[in-house]
Motif scaffolding. Structure first.
Motif, PDB file in Angstrom:
ATOM      1  N   TYR A  85       0.794  -1.619  -0.411  1.00 56.96           N
ATOM      2  CA  TYR A  85      -0.356  -0.262  -0.071  1.00 56.96           C
ATOM      3  C   TYR A  85       0.891   1.249  -0.092  1.00 56.96           C
ATOM      4  O   TYR A  85       1.995   1.320   0.736  1.00 56.96           O
ATOM      5  N   VAL A  86       1.202   1.929  -1.172  1.00 54.97           N
ATOM      6  CA  VAL A  86       1.272   3.437  -1.212  1.00 54.97           C
ATOM      7  C   VAL A  86       0.561   4.509  -1.487  1.00 54.97           C
ATOM      8  O   VAL A  86       0.052   4.024  -1.770  1.00 54.97           O
ATOM      9  N   MET A  87       1.788   5.973  -1.090  1.00 56.20           N
ATOM     10  CA  MET A  87       1.188   7.126  -1.172  1.00 56.20           C
ATOM     11  C   MET A  87       2.328   6.737  -2.500  1.00 56.20           C
ATOM     12  O   MET A  87       3.455   7.224  -2.225  1.00 56.20           O
ATOM     13  N   VAL A  88       1.793   8.298  -3.537  1.00 54.21           N
ATOM     14  CA  VAL A  88       1.990   8.539  -4.002  1.00 54.21           C
ATOM     15  C   VAL A  88       2.112  10.376  -4.504  1.00 54.21           C
ATOM     16  O   VAL A  88       1.152  10.158  -5.086  1.00 54.21           O
ATOM     17  N   ILE A  89       2.858  10.827  -4.334  1.00 56.25           N
ATOM     18  CA  ILE A  89       2.594  12.223  -5.429  1.00 56.25           C
ATOM     19  C   ILE A  89       3.123  12.129  -6.310  1.00 56.25           C
ATOM     20  O   ILE A  89       4.068  12.170  -6.925  1.00 56.25           O
ATOM     21  N   GLY A  90       2.254  13.248  -7.666  1.00 52.91           N
ATOM     22  CA  GLY A  90       2.912  13.172  -8.981  1.00 52.91           C
ATOM     23  C   GLY A  90       2.402  13.704  -9.858  1.00 52.91           C
ATOM     24  O   GLY A  90       1.039  14.492  -9.549  1.00 52.91           O
ATOM     25  N   GLU A  91       3.221  14.060 -11.074  1.00 47.89           N
ATOM     26  CA  GLU A  91       1.786  15.000 -12.215  1.00 47.89           C
ATOM     27  C   GLU A  91       1.449  14.246 -12.903  1.00 47.89           C
ATOM     28  O   GLU A  91       1.674  13.369 -13.724  1.00 47.89           O
ATOM     29  N   VAL A  92      -0.490  14.840 -12.736  1.00 45.95           N
ATOM     30  CA  VAL A  92      -0.982  13.815 -14.012  1.00 45.95           C
ATOM     31  C   VAL A  92      -0.877  14.545 -15.584  1.00 45.95           C
ATOM     32  O   VAL A  92      -0.484  15.242 -16.064  1.00 45.95           O
ATOM     33  N   MET A  93      -0.958  12.756 -15.839  1.00 41.16           N
ATOM     34  CA  MET A  93      -0.263  12.723 -17.232  1.00 41.16           C
ATOM     35  C   MET A  93      -1.665  12.736 -18.194  1.00 41.16           C
ATOM     36  O   MET A  93      -1.495  13.095 -19.920  1.00 41.16           O
ATOM     37  N   GLY A  94      -2.226  12.671 -18.134  1.00 44.10           N
ATOM     38  CA  GLY A  94      -3.915  11.544 -18.412  1.00 44.10           C
ATOM     39  C   GLY A  94      -3.979  10.497 -18.502  1.00 44.10           C
ATOM     40  O   GLY A  94      -3.268   9.905 -18.266  1.00 44.10           O
ATOM     41  N   GLY A  95      -5.581   9.850 -19.188  1.00 43.17           N
ATOM     42  CA  GLY A  95      -5.430   8.398 -19.192  1.00 43.17           C
ATOM     43  C   GLY A  95      -5.132   7.908 -17.435  1.00 43.17           C
ATOM     44  O   GLY A  95      -4.614   6.555 -18.058  1.00 43.17           O
ATOM     45  N   GLY A  96      -5.484   8.109 -16.470  1.00 38.46           N
ATOM     46  CA  GLY A  96      -5.262   8.054 -15.194  1.00 38.46           C
ATOM     47  C   GLY A  96      -4.012   7.538 -15.122  1.00 38.46           C
ATOM     48  O   GLY A  96      -3.563   6.706 -14.092  1.00 38.46           O
ATOM     49  N   ASN A  97      -3.613   8.534 -15.455  1.00 34.28           N
ATOM     50  CA  ASN A  97      -1.341   8.004 -15.669  1.00 34.28           C
ATOM     51  C   ASN A  97      -0.540   9.485 -14.653  1.00 34.28           C
ATOM     52  O   ASN A  97      -1.367   9.886 -15.012  1.00 34.28           O
ATOM     53  N   VAL A  98      -0.203   9.027 -13.573  1.00 35.07           N
ATOM     54  CA  VAL A  98       0.340  10.178 -13.273  1.00 35.07           C
ATOM     55  C   VAL A  98       2.107   9.901 -13.173  1.00 35.07           C
ATOM     56  O   VAL A  98       2.254   8.371 -12.807  1.00 35.07           O
ATOM     57  N   LYS A  99       2.780  10.720 -13.841  1.00 32.65           N
ATOM     58  CA  LYS A  99       4.173  10.392 -13.102  1.00 32.65           C
ATOM     59  C   LYS A  99       4.687  10.749 -12.105  1.00 32.65           C
ATOM     60  O   LYS A  99       4.593  11.898 -11.393  1.00 32.65           O
ATOM     61  N   ALA A 100       5.237   9.453 -11.263  1.00 32.20           N
ATOM     62  CA  ALA A 100       5.691   9.938 -10.027  1.00 32.20           C
ATOM     63  C   ALA A 100       6.814  10.842  -9.990  1.00 32.20           C
ATOM     64  O   ALA A 100       7.463  11.188 -10.451  1.00 32.20           O
ATOM     65  N   VAL A 101       6.796  11.907  -8.152  1.00 33.36           N
ATOM     66  CA  VAL A 101       7.549  12.740  -7.789  1.00 33.36           C
ATOM     67  C   VAL A 101       8.211  12.029  -6.715  1.00 33.36           C
ATOM     68  O   VAL A 101       9.298  12.215  -5.901  1.00 33.36           O
ATOM     69  N   LYS A 102       6.926  11.649  -6.340  1.00 30.85           N
ATOM     70  CA  LYS A 102       7.554  10.928  -4.886  1.00 30.85           C
ATOM     71  C   LYS A 102       6.670   9.489  -4.211  1.00 30.85           C
ATOM     72  O   LYS A 102       5.987   9.431  -4.677  1.00 30.85           O
TER      73      LYS A 102
END
Length: 135
Positions: free
Chosen positions: A85-102
């Motif tokens: 179970y993880v937490m992700v902070i990231g940039e929305v790229m569209g289509g349900g995709n998030v580019k991870a920052v943390k």
């Protein structure tokens, strides 16, 4: 990701919410007059990983989303595995995709998963009541 996106907080959303965001004028929003939701905080169970661990699929409230660019985060992701179970902070790229920052492993304490629904509901209420805070 441009540095000005880090001038705003990451907004807590469910994966299903991220799937519905629209790119309006270069910003990810729920609707045209809504705040910029380009930087998000999501949480969920890792249901699959690519062999190189650069992309994971998260499940949150029955919805699946993709987190990409995992190998580019500080510390890498050699520790990620299915079932975490993880937490992700990231940039929305569209289509349900998030580019991870943390990415942070929250598996050791079930309170994170238990409280997640309430945290997202509270964040949505704050955005609805105070949209100017996020512009």
């Amino acid at each position: 990701m441009s540095s000005d996106k880090f001038d705003r907080p990451a907004i807590k959303l469910h994966t299903g919410d991220v799937l519905t965001l629209q790119n309006i004028g270069g910003q990810w929003k729920k609707h045209e007059s809504g705040p910029d939701l380009s930087l998000v905080w999501i949480q969920g169970e890792v249901v699959s990983c690519t062999d190189d661990l650069d992309q994971v699929e998260l499940k949150d409230q029955g919805c699946l989303g993709t987190v990409s660019g995992c190998q580019s985060i500080p510390g890498g992701t050699t520790w990620i595995s299915e079932g975490m179970y993880v937490m992700v902070i990231g940039e929305v790229m569209g289509g349900g995709n998030v580019k991870a920052v943390k990415i942070v492993d929250l598996s050791d304490d079930s309170v994170y998963k238990t409280m997640w629904e309430h945290e997202v509901a509270e964040a949505k209420a704050v955005i609805t009541e105070n949209p100017d805070l996020f512009t």
